[in-house]
Design an enzyme around this catalytic site. Sequence first.
Site, PDB file in Angstrom:
ATOM      1  N   PRO A 111       0.795  -1.230   0.000  1.00 25.67           N
ATOM      2  CA  PRO A 111       0.000   0.000   0.000  1.00 25.67           C
ATOM      3  C   PRO A 111       0.831   1.286   0.000  1.00 25.67           C
ATOM      4  CG  PRO A 111      -0.102  -1.088   2.137  1.00 25.67           C
ATOM      5  CD  PRO A 111       0.554  -2.057   1.200  1.00 25.67           C
ATOM      6  N   ASN A 112       0.300   2.244  -0.731  1.00 27.84           N
ATOM      7  CA  ASN A 112       0.852   3.606  -0.842  1.00 27.84           C
ATOM      8  C   ASN A 112       2.128   3.702  -1.681  1.00 27.84           C
ATOM      9  OD1 ASN A 112      -1.169   4.915   0.866  1.00 27.84           O
ATOM     10  ND2 ASN A 112      -0.216   3.775   2.538  1.00 27.84           N
ATOM     11  N   ARG A 160       4.930  10.884  -2.469  1.00 25.56           N
ATOM     12  CA  ARG A 160       4.788  10.551  -1.044  1.00 25.56           C
ATOM     13  C   ARG A 160       6.105  10.775  -0.296  1.00 25.56           C
ATOM     14  NH1 ARG A 160       4.808   4.370   1.171  1.00 25.56           N
ATOM     15  NH2 ARG A 160       4.194   4.871   3.287  1.00 25.56           N
ATOM     16  N   TYR A 184      11.224   8.548   0.973  1.00 22.15           N
ATOM     17  CA  TYR A 184      11.094   7.474  -0.031  1.00 22.15           C
ATOM     18  C   TYR A 184      11.716   7.802  -1.385  1.00 22.15           C
ATOM     19  CZ  TYR A 184       7.935   5.544   3.448  1.00 22.15           C
ATOM     20  OH  TYR A 184       7.422   5.047   4.618  1.00 22.15           O
ATOM     21  N   ASN A 195       7.933  -5.635  -1.317  1.00 28.72           N
ATOM     22  CA  ASN A 195       7.931  -4.553  -0.336  1.00 28.72           C
ATOM     23  C   ASN A 195       6.513  -4.514   0.210  1.00 28.72           C
ATOM     24  OD1 ASN A 195       7.881  -2.270   1.189  1.00 28.72           O
ATOM     25  ND2 ASN A 195       8.917  -0.968  -0.320  1.00 28.72           N
ATOM     26  N   GLU A 255      12.701  -9.434   1.044  1.00 28.71           N
ATOM     27  CA  GLU A 255      11.903  -8.307   1.550  1.00 28.71           C
ATOM     28  C   GLU A 255      12.693  -7.021   1.309  1.00 28.71           C
ATOM     29  OE1 GLU A 255      11.109  -8.803   5.743  1.00 28.71           O
ATOM     30  OE2 GLU A 255      10.620  -6.678   6.025  1.00 28.71           O
ATOM     31  N   HIS A 308      12.768  -2.703   1.503  1.00 29.02           N
ATOM     32  CA  HIS A 308      12.213  -1.420   1.951  1.00 29.02           C
ATOM     33  C   HIS A 308      13.077  -0.299   1.397  1.00 29.02           C
ATOM     34  CE1 HIS A 308       9.564  -3.493   4.688  1.00 29.02           C
ATOM     35  NE2 HIS A 308      10.592  -4.218   5.074  1.00 29.02           N
ATOM     36  N   ARG A 360      13.863   4.439  12.008  1.00 28.05           N
ATOM     37  CA  ARG A 360      12.609   5.206  12.078  1.00 28.05           C
ATOM     38  C   ARG A 360      11.828   4.855  13.357  1.00 28.05           C
ATOM     39  NH1 ARG A 360       9.645   4.701   6.520  1.00 28.05           N
ATOM     40  NH2 ARG A 360       8.520   6.471   7.428  1.00 28.05           N
TER      41      ARG A 360
HETATM   42  C1  DQA Z   1       8.388   0.914   3.583  1.00 30.21           C
HETATM   43  C2  DQA Z   1       8.567   1.108   5.085  1.00 30.21           C
HETATM   44  C3  DQA Z   1       7.263   0.857   5.810  1.00 30.21           C
HETATM   45  O1  DQA Z   1       7.422   1.041   7.210  1.00 30.21           O
HETATM   46  C4  DQA Z   1       6.203   1.836   5.330  1.00 30.21           C
HETATM   47  O2  DQA Z   1       4.970   1.569   5.949  1.00 30.21           O
HETATM   48  C5  DQA Z   1       6.071   1.876   3.853  1.00 30.21           C
HETATM   49  C6  DQA Z   1       7.261   1.748   3.024  1.00 30.21           C
HETATM   50  C7  DQA Z   1       9.668   1.284   2.792  1.00 30.21           C
HETATM   51  O3  DQA Z   1       9.744   0.928   1.618  1.00 30.21           O
HETATM   52  O4  DQA Z   1      10.549   1.949   3.336  1.00 30.21           O
HETATM   53  O5  DQA Z   1       4.979   2.092   3.328  1.00 30.21           O
HETATM   54  O6  DQA Z   1       8.125  -0.464   3.332  1.00 30.21           O
END
Ligand code: DQA
Length: 147
Positions: free
Chosen positions: A10-11, A18, A23, A75, A99, A101, A108
């Site tokens: 998501p997002n 964003r 990011y 991700n 995985e 990120h 964080r």
């Molecule tokens: C994320 C890190 C997560 O904590 C966050 O909720 C995201 C993006 C990253 O790519 O850094 O949506 O997965």
Amino acid sequence: MKNILVLHGPNLNLLGVREPGIYGQVTLSEINERLVTLAGKSGAVLEVFQSNAEAELVGRIQQTLADGTQFIIINPAAFTHTSVALRDALAAVAIPFIEVHLSNVYSREAFRKESFFSDLAIGVISGLGATGYEFAVQFALNHKNQA
Ligand code: DQA
């Protein structure tokens, strides 16, 4: 031929807009294009799928039982820290995965240090921005123990 699936949670469709300080400026389309090109150069097929919905991501993971996927790069975004359902789906299909990120989740908020995925993953890449996905694809291309 190697089949790689890249899943975005998501997002991540909002990348570039964003919180760019966290990011980055690169959009999801740009990331996906780079990954498809990188895989293509090695004669592999790379498919991408993004969803804001947990059920759709679970469904896409379940499809890998029948579609020839040999490696998953995921991700899970916010679902990293919440989703037993996605974890169980990855455990069920038993396809090796990394995985990824974009941000360094360890630098964080405390809740981002918890992941429902890391212990099942071959490895975790966190904090290298969009380049992290490219390293993951590179690894997947060289990964021999195919599902
Ligand atoms: C994320 C890190 C997560 O904590 C966050 O909720 C995201 C993006 C990253 O790519 O850094 O949506 O997965």
